[in-house]
Design an enzyme around this catalytic site. Structure first.
Site, PDB file in Angstrom:
ATOM      1  N   LYS A 194     -19.799 -16.793   0.896  1.00 52.06           N
ATOM      2  CA  LYS A 194     -21.235 -16.712   1.191  1.00 52.06           C
ATOM      3  C   LYS A 194     -22.057 -15.968   0.156  1.00 52.06           C
ATOM      4  O   LYS A 194     -21.655 -14.912  -0.328  1.00 52.06           O
ATOM      5  CB  LYS A 194     -21.418 -15.979   2.514  1.00 52.06           C
ATOM      6  CG  LYS A 194     -20.940 -16.737   3.717  1.00 52.06           C
ATOM      7  CD  LYS A 194     -21.277 -15.878   4.889  1.00 52.06           C
ATOM      8  CE  LYS A 194     -20.883 -16.429   6.216  1.00 52.06           C
ATOM      9  NZ  LYS A 194     -20.958 -15.307   7.192  1.00 52.06           N
TER      10      LYS A 194
ATOM     11  N   GLY B 137     -11.066  -8.497  -1.000  1.00 54.14           N
ATOM     12  CA  GLY B 137      -9.878  -8.724  -0.181  1.00 54.14           C
ATOM     13  C   GLY B 137      -9.242 -10.087  -0.397  1.00 54.14           C
ATOM     14  O   GLY B 137      -8.052 -10.191  -0.720  1.00 54.14           O
TER      15      GLY B 137
ATOM     16  N   ARG C  18       0.825  -1.215   0.000  1.00 55.03           N
ATOM     17  CA  ARG C  18       0.000   0.000   0.000  1.00 55.03           C
ATOM     18  C   ARG C  18       0.854   1.258   0.000  1.00 55.03           C
ATOM     19  O   ARG C  18       0.460   2.276  -0.580  1.00 55.03           O
ATOM     20  CB  ARG C  18      -0.940   0.001   1.206  1.00 55.03           C
ATOM     21  CG  ARG C  18      -2.068  -0.972   0.989  1.00 55.03           C
ATOM     22  CD  ARG C  18      -3.052  -0.946   2.125  1.00 55.03           C
ATOM     23  NE  ARG C  18      -4.248  -1.672   1.762  1.00 55.03           N
ATOM     24  CZ  ARG C  18      -5.093  -2.185   2.631  1.00 55.03           C
ATOM     25  NH1 ARG C  18      -4.882  -2.040   3.934  1.00 55.03           N
ATOM     26  NH2 ARG C  18      -6.160  -2.824   2.230  1.00 55.03           N
TER      27      ARG C  18
HETATM   28  P1  ADP Z   1     -13.528 -11.620  -1.109  1.00 59.81           P
HETATM   29  O1  ADP Z   1     -12.857 -11.218   0.181  1.00 59.81           O
HETATM   30  O2  ADP Z   1     -12.564 -11.585  -2.259  1.00 59.81           O
HETATM   31  O3  ADP Z   1     -14.785 -10.870  -1.370  1.00 59.81           O
HETATM   32  P2  ADP Z   1     -14.849 -13.834   0.146  1.00 59.81           P
HETATM   33  O4  ADP Z   1     -14.488 -13.312   1.479  1.00 59.81           O
HETATM   34  O5  ADP Z   1     -16.248 -13.785  -0.272  1.00 59.81           O
HETATM   35  O6  ADP Z   1     -13.910 -13.168  -0.991  1.00 59.81           O
HETATM   36  O7  ADP Z   1     -14.436 -15.384   0.057  1.00 59.81           O
HETATM   37  C1  ADP Z   1     -13.172 -15.882   0.379  1.00 59.81           C
HETATM   38  C2  ADP Z   1     -13.259 -17.139   1.201  1.00 59.81           C
HETATM   39  O8  ADP Z   1     -14.133 -18.092   0.614  1.00 59.81           O
HETATM   40  C3  ADP Z   1     -11.917 -17.809   1.276  1.00 59.81           C
HETATM   41  O9  ADP Z   1     -11.434 -17.733   2.601  1.00 59.81           O
HETATM   42  C4  ADP Z   1     -12.189 -19.248   0.856  1.00 59.81           C
HETATM   43  O10 ADP Z   1     -11.531 -20.208   1.657  1.00 59.81           O
HETATM   44  C5  ADP Z   1     -13.678 -19.360   1.008  1.00 59.81           C
HETATM   45  N1  ADP Z   1     -14.221 -20.425   0.154  1.00 59.81           N
HETATM   46  C6  ADP Z   1     -14.143 -20.540  -1.182  1.00 59.81           C
HETATM   47  N2  ADP Z   1     -14.703 -21.681  -1.613  1.00 59.81           N
HETATM   48  C7  ADP Z   1     -15.167 -22.337  -0.515  1.00 59.81           C
HETATM   49  C8  ADP Z   1     -15.831 -23.587  -0.304  1.00 59.81           C
HETATM   50  N3  ADP Z   1     -16.129 -24.392  -1.324  1.00 59.81           N
HETATM   51  N4  ADP Z   1     -16.131 -23.908   0.963  1.00 59.81           N
HETATM   52  C9  ADP Z   1     -15.817 -23.096   1.985  1.00 59.81           C
HETATM   53  N5  ADP Z   1     -15.193 -21.908   1.862  1.00 59.81           N
HETATM   54  C10 ADP Z   1     -14.866 -21.525   0.616  1.00 59.81           C
END
Ligand code: ADP
Ligand code: MG
Length: 404
Positions: free
Chosen positions: A211, A361, A36
């Site tokens: 989610k 993130g 950053r």
């Molecule tokens: P971002 O921060 O990029 O918006 P999210 O926080 O929505 O992304 O999602 C990231 C998390 O989703 C990761 O920690 C990953 O481990 C989890 N994840 C991805 N696929 C699965 C799955 N099939 N089951 C459980 N967790 C998952």
């Protein structure tokens, strides 16, 4: 609408207050990833090269009680910045008052000063008063009074209305002084804004992550705008449940199955779900795992998309001209379930004709960790901010920058 940027300003001999995002990980006074700080350099250097006086401010972490301040001083950042710029950085260990005003008065043209963590203002006399993060207008007014011009280069906090971004900007407006975007902010607005509001088509969104509930706003907005929406990651299985596909022990949000159903109805064949998955006996890298198509048996949980899905996704992506990606395809933190995310990332890197953008993130962390970020067009520096952009929301930090 085009925003005023740093290159529109007359900087020479001006006191240029700059909101940067120096919210870096610091442990025991040692900076971890300094990305950053690096990302803020182009705007800072530009101001210095044009003989402005750069007065920098940033938040660092969260200050809720007096004691939190100890570990959250920006002093180590001033030292790192000085190394990166190869010139002295004046550090002022307070956020207001005579000491700060004197230091600014003594600044030479082309010199740089950083004052203390703006969130120190959240706790005054031991009380959690949130002057900074509650956007106390007096505080924004005070900081604005220190400068002739204001540059906001902190995209990462653009979704928040704080004194150090929105408060200062409003006070500058009142005083008839300019508020411009820095280069980093300009880039984010350009790439995310273009993608969402004026994409070259076909426009494909890839949405994954944990989610559905975190991403409903993004899905809703992109459903209207994208030509295809690829779904992967943990939220897939709530969509499976909505379609009556068995999910075994996979992640599911039971209270969102209806939402998933209505998204599927609304989206029709715009929405592409994975057809196979890597399923494991437990949530562990070392658990027994295998590829299955369709239904997932009890006792197994899907932790990544399968190889056939990757191919199907590639087929959808190959002609895309704009791709926006938010949310990993699987539990990329565990090597055995990182293949889906890795292969989608690698494939995006081969699309030389497309603008490929990653926001979020964990998504940003994933493409960097897996070594696929270099070949993509734009990796957003703001997690929450980029998500809100993808939701089509107005970000207060951006709204407060002058239009051209
Ligand atoms: P971002 O921060 O990029 O918006 P999210 O926080 O929505 O992304 O999602 C990231 C998390 O989703 C990761 O920690 C990953 O481990 C989890 N994840 C991805 N696929 C699965 C799955 N099939 N089951 C459980 N967790 C998952
Ligand atoms: Mg996340």
């Amino acid at each position: 609408m085009a925003k005023l940027t740093v290159s529109d300003l007359d900087l020479e001999r001006k006191k240029v207050l700059m909101r940067v995002d120096f919210n870096v990980p610091i442990k025991d006074g040692v900076i971890g990833d300094d990305n950053r700080i690096q990302a803020a350099l182009p705007t800072i250097k530009y101001v210095l090269d044009h003989k402005g006086k750069a007065i920098l401010c940033s938040h660092l972490g969260r200050v809720k009680k007096e004691d939190d301040k100890k570990g959250l001083s920006l002093r180590p950042v001033a030292e790192r910045l000085s190394n990166l710029l190869n010139k002295p950085v004046i550090f002022v260990p307070v956020t207001e008052g005579q000491q700060l005003e004197d230091a600014i008065a003594k600044m030479d043209d082309g010199s740089v000063l950083l004052f203390e963590n703006t969130r120190y203002e959240d706790v005054v006399n031991g009380e959690y008063v949130k002057r900074e993060s509650g956007n106390d207008p007096k505080l924004g007014e005070y900081w604005a009074s220190l400068a002739d011009e204001f540059i906001n280069d902190a995209f990462g906090t653009a979704h928040r209305s704080h004194a150090s971004n929105v408060g200062i900007a409003e006070a500058m407006h009142q005083a008839g002084k300019p508020v411009a975007a820095g280069f980093l902010m300009e880039k984010e607005i350009q790439f995310l804004g273009e993608a969402v509001n004026n994409p070259k088509r076909p426009f494909v969104a890839i949405l994954g992550g944990a989610k559905v509930s975190d991403k409903i706003g993004v899905i809703d907005n992109l459903l209207e705008k994208a030509d295809k929406i690829i779904i992967g990651g943990g939220m897939t299985y709530t969509f499976y449940a909505a379609k009556g596909i068995k999910i075994g022990d996979s992640l599911v949000e039971k209270d969102k199955v209806d939402v998933a159903k209505s998204i599927l109805e609304k989206g029709g064949d715009k929405i592409v779900l994975p057809s196979d998955n890597i399923v494991a006996k437990s949530y562990s890298n070392d658990a027994e795992h295998k590829v299955v198509e369709g239904d997932i048996d009890d006792g197994w949980m899907a932790l990544d998309i399968g190889p056939k899905s990757v191919q199907e996704f590639e087929d959808v992506l190959k002609d895309a001209k704009t791709v926006v990606w938010n949310g990993p395809m699987g539990v990329f933190e565990m090597p055995n379930y990182a293949q889906g995310t890795l292969n989608v990332g690698k494939f995006l890197g081969t699309l030389s004709d497309a603008t490929t953008i990653v926001g979020g993130g964990d998504s940003t962390a994933a493409v960097k960790q897996l070594g696929v970020s270099e070949k993509l067009t734009h990796i957003s520096t703001g997690g929450g901010a980029s998500l809100q952009y993808l939701e089509g929301k107005t970000l207060p930090g951006i709204a407060a920058i002058d239009n051209k």
